[in-house]
Scaffold this motif. Structure first.
Motif, PDB file in Angstrom:
ATOM      1  N   ARG A 309      -3.803  -1.324 -15.473  1.00  0.00           N
ATOM      2  CA  ARG A 309      -4.199   0.074 -15.907  1.00  0.00           C
ATOM      3  C   ARG A 309      -3.967   1.220 -14.712  1.00  0.00           C
ATOM      4  O   ARG A 309      -3.620   2.232 -14.853  1.00  0.00           O
ATOM      5  CB  ARG A 309      -5.698   0.140 -16.122  1.00  0.00           C
ATOM      6  CG  ARG A 309      -6.847   0.080 -15.037  1.00  0.00           C
ATOM      7  CD  ARG A 309      -8.188   0.358 -15.360  1.00  0.00           C
ATOM      8  NE  ARG A 309      -8.941  -0.069 -14.103  1.00  0.00           N
ATOM      9  CZ  ARG A 309      -9.203  -1.372 -13.495  1.00  0.00           C
ATOM     10  NH1 ARG A 309      -9.091  -2.370 -14.194  1.00  0.00           N
ATOM     11  NH2 ARG A 309      -9.865  -1.393 -12.378  1.00  0.00           N
ATOM     12  N   ASP A 310      -3.695   0.751 -13.510  1.00  0.00           N
ATOM     13  CA  ASP A 310      -3.778   1.673 -12.315  1.00  0.00           C
ATOM     14  C   ASP A 310      -3.037   0.789 -11.301  1.00  0.00           C
ATOM     15  O   ASP A 310      -2.575  -0.450 -11.426  1.00  0.00           O
ATOM     16  CB  ASP A 310      -4.668   2.502 -11.557  1.00  0.00           C
ATOM     17  CG  ASP A 310      -6.074   1.403 -11.784  1.00  0.00           C
ATOM     18  OD1 ASP A 310      -5.646   0.119 -11.253  1.00  0.00           O
ATOM     19  OD2 ASP A 310      -7.175   1.920 -11.824  1.00  0.00           O
ATOM     20  N   TYR A 311      -2.956   1.469  -9.919  1.00  0.00           N
ATOM     21  CA  TYR A 311      -2.345   0.530  -8.935  1.00  0.00           C
ATOM     22  C   TYR A 311      -3.008   0.905  -7.588  1.00  0.00           C
ATOM     23  O   TYR A 311      -3.846   2.063  -7.385  1.00  0.00           O
ATOM     24  CB  TYR A 311      -0.807   0.895  -8.698  1.00  0.00           C
ATOM     25  CG  TYR A 311      -0.435   2.246  -8.237  1.00  0.00           C
ATOM     26  CD1 TYR A 311      -0.298   2.527  -6.640  1.00  0.00           C
ATOM     27  CD2 TYR A 311      -0.183   3.084  -8.882  1.00  0.00           C
ATOM     28  CE1 TYR A 311       0.274   3.818  -6.334  1.00  0.00           C
ATOM     29  CE2 TYR A 311       0.165   4.589  -8.556  1.00  0.00           C
ATOM     30  CZ  TYR A 311       0.258   5.016  -7.160  1.00  0.00           C
ATOM     31  OH  TYR A 311       0.481   6.079  -6.462  1.00  0.00           O
ATOM     32  N   LEU A 312      -2.726   0.071  -6.733  1.00  0.00           N
ATOM     33  CA  LEU A 312      -3.230  -0.177  -5.400  1.00  0.00           C
ATOM     34  C   LEU A 312      -2.263  -0.370  -4.338  1.00  0.00           C
ATOM     35  O   LEU A 312      -1.672  -1.411  -4.680  1.00  0.00           O
ATOM     36  CB  LEU A 312      -4.737  -0.801  -5.308  1.00  0.00           C
ATOM     37  CG  LEU A 312      -5.298  -1.027  -4.082  1.00  0.00           C
ATOM     38  CD1 LEU A 312      -6.053   0.111  -3.267  1.00  0.00           C
ATOM     39  CD2 LEU A 312      -6.234  -2.219  -4.022  1.00  0.00           C
ATOM     40  N   VAL A 313      -2.343   0.268  -3.336  1.00  0.00           N
ATOM     41  CA  VAL A 313      -1.449  -0.071  -2.139  1.00  0.00           C
ATOM     42  C   VAL A 313      -2.390  -0.565  -0.939  1.00  0.00           C
ATOM     43  O   VAL A 313      -2.899   0.104  -0.393  1.00  0.00           O
ATOM     44  CB  VAL A 313      -0.331   1.023  -1.703  1.00  0.00           C
ATOM     45  CG1 VAL A 313       0.571   0.388  -0.602  1.00  0.00           C
ATOM     46  CG2 VAL A 313       0.262   1.434  -2.868  1.00  0.00           C
ATOM     47  N   VAL A 314      -1.797  -1.692  -0.352  1.00  0.00           N
ATOM     48  CA  VAL A 314      -2.561  -2.289   0.848  1.00  0.00           C
ATOM     49  C   VAL A 314      -1.638  -2.271   1.968  1.00  0.00           C
ATOM     50  O   VAL A 314      -0.371  -2.990   1.833  1.00  0.00           O
ATOM     51  CB  VAL A 314      -3.247  -3.670   0.512  1.00  0.00           C
ATOM     52  CG1 VAL A 314      -3.856  -4.102   1.914  1.00  0.00           C
ATOM     53  CG2 VAL A 314      -4.353  -3.408  -0.309  1.00  0.00           C
ATOM     54  N   SER A 315      -1.657  -1.603   3.095  1.00  0.00           N
ATOM     55  CA  SER A 315      -1.029  -1.588   4.163  1.00  0.00           C
ATOM     56  C   SER A 315      -1.297  -2.497   5.382  1.00  0.00           C
ATOM     57  O   SER A 315      -2.499  -2.458   5.665  1.00  0.00           O
ATOM     58  CB  SER A 315      -0.704  -0.183   4.571  1.00  0.00           C
ATOM     59  OG  SER A 315       0.069  -0.196   5.689  1.00  0.00           O
ATOM     60  N   GLU A 316      -0.600  -3.545   5.715  1.00  0.00           N
ATOM     61  CA  GLU A 316      -0.886  -4.514   6.725  1.00  0.00           C
ATOM     62  C   GLU A 316       0.180  -4.151   7.742  1.00  0.00           C
ATOM     63  O   GLU A 316       1.356  -4.464   7.834  1.00  0.00           O
ATOM     64  CB  GLU A 316      -0.961  -5.878   6.002  1.00  0.00           C
ATOM     65  CG  GLU A 316      -1.294  -6.872   7.111  1.00  0.00           C
ATOM     66  CD  GLU A 316      -1.167  -8.147   6.434  1.00  0.00           C
ATOM     67  OE1 GLU A 316      -0.078  -9.073   6.801  1.00  0.00           O
ATOM     68  OE2 GLU A 316      -1.997  -8.674   5.803  1.00  0.00           O
ATOM     69  N   LYS A 317      -0.446  -4.071   9.256  1.00  0.00           N
ATOM     70  CA  LYS A 317       0.486  -3.915  10.310  1.00  0.00           C
ATOM     71  C   LYS A 317       1.029  -5.106  10.869  1.00  0.00           C
ATOM     72  O   LYS A 317       0.137  -5.955  10.749  1.00  0.00           O
ATOM     73  CB  LYS A 317      -0.354  -3.351  11.526  1.00  0.00           C
ATOM     74  CG  LYS A 317       0.463  -2.893  12.746  1.00  0.00           C
ATOM     75  CD  LYS A 317      -0.436  -2.143  13.750  1.00  0.00           C
ATOM     76  CE  LYS A 317       0.452  -1.719  14.881  1.00  0.00           C
ATOM     77  NZ  LYS A 317      -0.366  -0.837  15.815  1.00  0.00           N
ATOM     78  N   ILE A 318       2.208  -5.243  11.079  1.00  0.00           N
ATOM     79  CA  ILE A 318       2.966  -6.494  11.501  1.00  0.00           C
ATOM     80  C   ILE A 318       3.104  -6.357  12.952  1.00  0.00           C
ATOM     81  O   ILE A 318       3.780  -4.912  13.568  1.00  0.00           O
ATOM     82  CB  ILE A 318       4.388  -6.702  10.801  1.00  0.00           C
ATOM     83  CG1 ILE A 318       3.935  -6.868   9.325  1.00  0.00           C
ATOM     84  CG2 ILE A 318       4.993  -7.991  11.404  1.00  0.00           C
ATOM     85  CD1 ILE A 318       5.177  -7.089   8.462  1.00  0.00           C
ATOM     86  N   ILE A 319       2.689  -7.180  13.873  1.00  0.00           N
ATOM     87  CA  ILE A 319       2.941  -6.943  15.356  1.00  0.00           C
ATOM     88  C   ILE A 319       3.952  -7.977  15.766  1.00  0.00           C
ATOM     89  O   ILE A 319       3.937  -9.139  15.424  1.00  0.00           O
ATOM     90  CB  ILE A 319       1.562  -7.403  16.140  1.00  0.00           C
ATOM     91  CG1 ILE A 319       0.406  -6.213  15.725  1.00  0.00           C
ATOM     92  CG2 ILE A 319       1.697  -7.384  17.471  1.00  0.00           C
ATOM     93  CD1 ILE A 319      -0.890  -6.704  16.325  1.00  0.00           C
ATOM     94  N   ARG A 320       4.994  -7.738  16.506  1.00  0.00           N
ATOM     95  CA  ARG A 320       5.982  -8.646  16.934  1.00  0.00           C
ATOM     96  C   ARG A 320       6.013  -8.662  18.292  1.00  0.00           C
ATOM     97  O   ARG A 320       5.656  -7.728  19.157  1.00  0.00           O
ATOM     98  CB  ARG A 320       7.409  -7.879  16.512  1.00  0.00           C
ATOM     99  CG  ARG A 320       7.543  -8.037  14.906  1.00  0.00           C
ATOM    100  CD  ARG A 320       8.980  -7.569  14.511  1.00  0.00           C
ATOM    101  NE  ARG A 320       9.211  -7.799  13.078  1.00  0.00           N
ATOM    102  CZ  ARG A 320      10.222  -7.307  12.438  1.00  0.00           C
ATOM    103  NH1 ARG A 320      11.071  -6.645  13.071  1.00  0.00           N
ATOM    104  NH2 ARG A 320      10.374  -7.664  11.267  1.00  0.00           N
TER     105      ARG A 320
END
Length: 320
Positions: A309-320
């Motif tokens: 019915r809708d959307y959600l964005v999850v942002s995850e930081k990547i450490i190198r």
């Protein structure tokens, strides 16, 4: 002279017995060709030239068929029938029902009640007496399939769950060398689909699937399923194929909708796109009947639906 007379009488009796046996052997049936029983005929009557015969046994039948013998009142008895006994022999399983009846001394009746297999079924009926036995080969034709009469949902047991998400896409945005925010474009509904799952209260799903295919034929029929409006079930035009355990349906969401997420300078981010879900479950019953025989069956179980019915964005930081 007396012993000569006894020999003469013995020979005459022997000739008579032999003749009677010969008559029985030659004229046991008016027609000994294979018997064909079809849906159009319904039943077939076979006439005998004598009445001194019995139903002795059933052969050439698969192991998953049940063979039951009974008298004309339905009381259980055993094969072979003896001394001119009347009775009924029924061969049946979940998809087949056929009876052989001896109600009169010179008649044998074959009745087709149901054959949901995709090809004719062959049965051998052994009849005879102490002089002679014969196998009557019977070809039992196929029948048309059942039709759906109605689909009923139990709204009192309706369950709706609006809390739920499913991962539909993910991507990595690398702005580690950037000096300004990076706008990342994605399409949150490009993979959106509605999932439908059917379960069975009739037993194992494989058995349920087999019954659907045998009873309803191929291709399997369509049924209408409930849609949601303002959190309540409504009867719409959405249909599914009845008899498949799981299937996917298109949804009324814009697959070309673009969305953006900024990634700050110096960051590497993994973006995970989720669709929020409306989930419901409801018990169902599908009533079917046979157009020729009027026999009825009920398929029942649980219908489950998951619709984005809708959307959600999850942002995850990547450490190198």
């Amino acid at each position: 002279m007396r012993w000569i007379l006894n020999i003469f009488i013995f020979n005459i009796v022997l000739i008579i017995v032999s003749c009677n046996s010969k008559v029985f052997i030659d004229e046991f049936l008016q027609d000994s060709s294979p018997v064909s029983v079809t849906e159009e005929k319904g039943d077939v009557m076979l006439k005998f030239r004598a009445d001194n015969w019995d139903i002795l046994g059933i052969g050439n039948i698969n192991s998953d068929f049940h063979v039951e013998a009974m008298d004309l009142e339905g009381n259980s008895k055993e094969l072979p029938f003896k001394n001119g006994e009347t009775g009924i022999v029924r061969c049946h399983n979940d998809f087949f029902d056929f009876s052989i009846e001896k109600r009169l001394g010179d008649e044998l009746k074959f009745t087709l009640w149901e054959n949901l297999y995709d090809s004719p079924v062959g049965i051998s009926v052994k009849v005879g007496n102490q002089y002679e036995q014969k196998d009557i080969e019977v070809k039992v034709g196929i029948m048309q399939k059942y039709r759906i009469d109605s689909v009923v949902y139990d709204w009192e047991k309706w369950d709706l769950y609006t809390i739920g998400i499913v991962l539909v896409d993910s991507l990595v945005a690398d702005n580690s060398k950037g000096i300004s925010p990076l706008a990342v474009t994605f399409y949150p509904y490009k993979n959106a689909v509605r999932h439908i799952k059917l379960s069975s209260s009739n037993g194992l799903w494989e058995n349920f699937k087999e019954e659907c295919r045998r009873c309803l034929g191929m291709p399997l029929p369509q049924i209408t399923v409930p849609d949601l409006k303002d959190g309540h079930p409504v009867s719409g035009s959405t249909t599914i194929t009845f008899g498949l355990e799981e299937q996917q349906l298109a949804v009324d969401l814009d697959k070309n909708l673009k969305a953006e997420k900024n990634v700050v300078a110096g960051d590497i981010r993994k973006l995970m796109i989720y669709n929020g879900l409306d989930r419901y479950s409801v018990p169902y019953k599908v009533y079917v009947s046979h157009p020729k025989t009027g026999r009825q069956r009920i398929f029942e179980g649980i219908l489950q639906s998951e619709c984005p019915r809708d959307y959600l964005v999850v942002s995850e930081k990547i450490i190198r």
